[in-house]
Design an enzyme around this catalytic site. Structure first.
Site, PDB file in Angstrom:
ATOM      1  N   CYS A 227       0.892  -1.080  -0.205  1.00 36.30           N
ATOM      2  CA  CYS A 227      -0.262  -0.101   0.604  1.00 36.30           C
ATOM      3  C   CYS A 227       1.012   1.477  -0.254  1.00 36.30           C
ATOM      4  O   CYS A 227       1.367   1.604   1.212  1.00 36.30           O
ATOM      5  CB  CYS A 227      -0.680  -0.296   1.356  1.00 36.30           C
ATOM      6  SG  CYS A 227      -2.268   1.568   1.206  1.00 36.30           S
TER       7      CYS A 227
ATOM      8  N   CYS B 245      -0.306   4.161   2.105  1.00 33.63           N
ATOM      9  CA  CYS B 245      -0.722   3.731   3.981  1.00 33.63           C
ATOM     10  C   CYS B 245       1.430   3.898   4.337  1.00 33.63           C
ATOM     11  O   CYS B 245       1.755   5.068   5.308  1.00 33.63           O
ATOM     12  CB  CYS B 245      -0.498   2.621   3.797  1.00 33.63           C
ATOM     13  SG  CYS B 245      -2.266   2.095   2.546  1.00 33.63           S
ATOM     14  N   ASP B 246       1.773   3.051   3.086  1.00 31.42           N
ATOM     15  CA  ASP B 246       3.660   3.602   3.978  1.00 31.42           C
ATOM     16  C   ASP B 246       4.518   4.691   3.204  1.00 31.42           C
ATOM     17  O   ASP B 246       5.491   4.759   3.408  1.00 31.42           O
ATOM     18  CB  ASP B 246       3.819   1.941   3.706  1.00 31.42           C
ATOM     19  CG  ASP B 246       3.059   1.143   4.228  1.00 31.42           C
ATOM     20  OD1 ASP B 246       2.631   1.602   5.287  1.00 31.42           O
ATOM     21  OD2 ASP B 246       2.727   0.360   3.883  1.00 31.42           O
TER      22      ASP B 246
END
Ligand code: NDP
Length: 311
Positions: A132, A135-136
């Site tokens: 992701c 997200c990261d």
């Protein structure tokens, strides 16, 4: 038991409907709490300006569900019958016992990002490898570093473009000689000066310094040439698999197996059965959108119950 399930439970319990949650026991390969339990800092969920660990966030969700009266069982539901009411649910390894029953059901079983299971992948998972980018991607280990994305669909295009904000360069590794992404996304990707698409390319190994990922062994599947690509990040964007085995043949699903819901709603094709979160969303897949659809499911469920059952 991800953001969708807990938000639904919170709304239903505050509405004094005494919801019961089956949070799963390693269901779909995840600890209770779902995909967020596999990530580190969550920095894009409003209300946590310092960021919050995924596992801590899910503990807080759980605590809040319980505080308002949700009963939680750490068990997986392995079988359901939604052809008659009340709906029947069987717990895993207790299929020969009497089922639990429910007047209404919210399915929020989530999805799992597909991975490649390469040599070195487990060792560097969350240490340079992620599924992701949104997200990261913003974490310091990826700043001004060369990064790679595997996949050629809209997610790969979107995530690669997102990563160009942080990376020194983004390599997109596409297994064929064309992208699956929509024209507009493909154009954006191919014209971005910080992006290089490596066609007909597969990853065969992830390497690092023991702590963090620092290169990939890649292979051109046409020329068979094998070489090493120095990157500090590898992001999989090769699709997700929704956790819908439980409802296959029982609820309408789309061609990729996601639960179909009515437009702008969480209602499925069976009255009294609602779906929320990643199990019905292949586009946004964020904790916040998942929580939002959990809220919608609870409100729609509450309205449906009040219309169909006396006090
Ligand atoms: P897709 O299934 O569309 O694409 C997956 C990509 O990964 C394909 O290029 C596929 O290659 C590749 N792939 C699959 N398995 C492997 C493997 N083992 N090794 C290497 N490559 C692999 O998934 P997406 O997540 O991109 O999209 C899912 C849906 O969500 C789509 O309908 C998409 O349009 C939508 N979406 C829309 C967005 C938007 O509108 N902004 C954003 C994100 C998603 P191949 O082509 O060879 O099969």
């Amino acid at each position: 038991s991800g953001p969708a399930g807990h938000t639904a439970a919170l709304y239903l319990s505050r509405a004094t409907l005494k919801p019961v949650m089956f949070e799963g026991f390693l269901a779909n390969g995840f600890a209770a709490g779902g995909q967020l339990t596999t990530t580190t800092d969550v920095e894009n969920y409003p209300g946590f300006p310092e960021g919050i660990m995924g596992t801590v966030m899910m503990d807080k969700f759980r605590e809040q569900s319980i505080k308002f009266g949700t009963t939680i069982y750490t068990e997986t539901i392995s079988k359901i019958d939604i052809s008659t009411r009340p709906f029947k649910l069987w717990r895993e390894s207790k299929e020969d016992q009497e089922p639990d029953t429910a007047d209404a059901l919210i399915i929020a079983t989530g999805a799992a990002a597909k991975r490649l299971n390469l040599p070195g992948e487990d060792k560097y998972w969350q240490k340079g490898i992620s599924a992701c980018a949104v997200c990261d991607g913003a974490v310091p280990i990826f700043r001004n570093k060369p990064l790679a994305v595997v996949g050629g669909g809209d997610s790969a295009a979107e995530e690669s473009l997102f990563l160009t904000k942080y990376a020194s360069h983004v390599y997109v590794l596409v297994r064929r000689d064309k992208l699956r992404a929509s024209k507009v996304m493909a154009n954006r990707l191919l014209t971005n000066p910080k992006v290089t698409v490596l066609w007909n390319t597969e990853v065969i190994e992830c390497k690092g310094n023991g702590e963090l990922l620092n290169s990939l062994v890649i292979k051109n599947n046409q020329t068979k040439e094998i070489k090493e690509l120095s990157v500090n990040g590898l992001f999989f964007a090769i699709g997700h698999a929704p956790a819908t085995d439980l409802v296959k043949g029982k609820l309408d699903l789309d061609e990729d197996g996601y639960i179909l819901t009515k437009p702008d709603s969480t209602c499925t094709n069976i009255e009294g059965v609602f779906a929320a979160g990643d199990v019905k969303d292949k586009k946004y897949r964020q904790a916040i959108t998942s929580a939002g659809s959990g809220c919608m499911a609870a409100l729609e469920c509450e309205r449906w119950l009040s219309e169909h059952f006396a006090e």
